[in-house]
Design a protein around this motif. Sequence first.
Motif, mmCIF file in Angstrom:
data_model
loop_
_atom_site.group_PDB
_atom_site.id
_atom_site.type_symbol
_atom_site.label_atom_id
_atom_site.label_comp_id
_atom_site.label_asym_id
_atom_site.label_seq_id
_atom_site.Cartn_x
_atom_site.Cartn_y
_atom_site.Cartn_z
ATOM 1 N N ASN A 142 0.805 -1.222 0.000
ATOM 2 C CA ASN A 142 0.000 0.000 0.000
ATOM 3 C C ASN A 142 0.839 1.273 0.000
ATOM 4 N N HIS A 143 2.146 1.134 0.095
ATOM 5 C CA HIS A 143 3.007 2.327 0.079
ATOM 6 C C HIS A 143 3.237 2.723 -1.382
ATOM 7 N N LEU A 144 2.198 3.347 -1.972
ATOM 8 C CA LEU A 144 2.182 3.584 -3.411
ATOM 9 C C LEU A 144 3.210 4.603 -3.876
ATOM 10 N N MET A 145 3.675 5.453 -2.971
ATOM 11 C CA MET A 145 4.670 6.441 -3.359
ATOM 12 C C MET A 145 5.926 5.771 -3.912
ATOM 13 N N ALA A 199 5.830 5.556 -7.654
ATOM 14 C CA ALA A 199 6.174 6.827 -8.292
ATOM 15 C C ALA A 199 7.680 7.060 -8.263
ATOM 16 N N TYR A 201 -3.798 2.813 -9.864
ATOM 17 C CA TYR A 201 -3.815 3.586 -8.612
ATOM 18 C C TYR A 201 -4.120 5.061 -8.894
ATOM 19 N N GLN A 246 -5.703 7.085 -7.284
ATOM 20 C CA GLN A 246 -5.720 7.893 -6.067
ATOM 21 C C GLN A 246 -4.344 8.443 -5.703
ATOM 22 N N GLU A 247 -3.300 8.035 -6.414
ATOM 23 C CA GLU A 247 -1.945 8.500 -6.108
ATOM 24 C C GLU A 247 -1.451 9.404 -7.236
ATOM 25 N N GLU A 286 1.061 11.315 -7.536
ATOM 26 C CA GLU A 286 2.504 11.376 -7.769
ATOM 27 C C GLU A 286 2.933 10.392 -8.855
ATOM 28 N N ILE A 287 2.209 9.285 -8.997
ATOM 29 C CA ILE A 287 2.538 8.332 -10.061
ATOM 30 C C ILE A 287 2.324 8.980 -11.425
ATOM 31 N N THR A 339 -1.468 16.967 -5.835
ATOM 32 C CA THR A 339 -0.431 16.526 -4.907
ATOM 33 C C THR A 339 -0.449 17.277 -3.578
#
Length: 456
Positions: free
Chosen positions: A106-109, A112, A138, A140-141, A143-144, A171
């Motif tokens: 779940n650490h999607l950063m 990115a 994803y 919802q993120e 930064e990706i 962001t």
Amino acid sequence: MTTPDRASARRIAVDRHKAGQLDAALDAYTRYLARYPDDAGIWTNLGALYRTREQHDMARIAQERAYALAPDQEGVLNNYANILSDLGGYERSIKLRKRSLALNPNHLMHHAMIGRCYRGMGEYQKAIDYLTPLVETYPQEPEIQLQLAFAQLGAGQYGAAFRNYDARWRTGELEPLNVPFPRWRDGDEVAGKTILILPEQGFGDMVLLVRFIPLLAARGARVRLVAKPPLTRLLSGIEGLDWIGPAAHRDDPIDLWITLMDLPKLVIGPKDRGEIPPPTTLTVPPDSVARAQGFTAHHQDMFKVGVVWSGSATYKGNSFRSFTHRDFLPMARIPNVQLFSLYKGPFLEAYEKDGSAALIIDTASTDRDFADAAATMREMDLIITSDTATAHIAGSLGLPTWVLLHWDAFWVYRHAGRGTKWYPSMRLFRQAAPQDWASVFDAAHAALEKEANAHG
């Protein structure tokens, strides 16, 4: 004075850090680690604190110690990967991020930042291939998607890049704009409409992208540009520009508005790589010209070199892209060369205090605006600069310009090559390895000796 027990000392240090009391936290971490050097959590906290203070090499040492103690602790992996990314250790950073994702998907950063690492290595297509499916997986993120945009910019896929760059508004780093006019949406017709362009990001970004205004005007739009006062005289003569000023007003005759970074989308289609228009025509007023000629009046027989050693001190990556005025001093030994400082900013104090102004003549400290700076640049035989607004202005003026680049250069300059199609008059000098300014200055010094000999 009673020494606090281990748990209390730890809590005091962490609480100070959380409160943003960095000096006090640094002192507390230092005292704690002198007694308890086996605490990986405090080492990684110290590394994060050093990173905040832009003490990057010290941050790496602290994270290495944390990692040696706790190689599978998620926080340690994250912080160590971050400082490695900062310092160009991209391959190791990618490995650590993949390990961290295995522990916590779940650490999607991390996704990115893996793409960002590929881009930092100059592997644009690899970054694009990695990030593209993740944008849909994803959403919802943001930064990706933002890192995908940067990779596409480096690859020259401008149509897609500037559209993915919309993610910047999600962001949390930019304040949303409250503008009392309809916002231009991708595909909206502009013929016969008055378009307001609002500034965004730095001075260099504006000089870079206003080249699209003539193309917008050619499509039948009337163009109004909001620009900060240091740029208004310099940009006042852009072809197709109806008005320029420091602020727009509610009763202005405006049909649609956009921000500067959206400007290319008006003329570049979604799937188009886009033809890059030539740099914009800048306005250099006569009074600025006369002022500039005064700086060089007594040095007409010399090879005149204007130098800049730093960009904006508030830019978060400035410590990597900049150097000091003293790095230029060996160039002052080259026969027939006279250096002139084009720098204006907080790092001028060190230049003034150590006597360098006798060898690098100050021209910029009394600049009224960038029009004055541009006039001085035109008096030079060569501009040598860090990646800052000076580079964009000199490139737009078509002047011989050498840009000294750190290893992870701005997308305009890409990660390889001696030139950029955005500014044909530029020559690029790149670090041979991360943080290696010596190789850059050695190459520039040798090239300058040749230029000066040819001039003489």
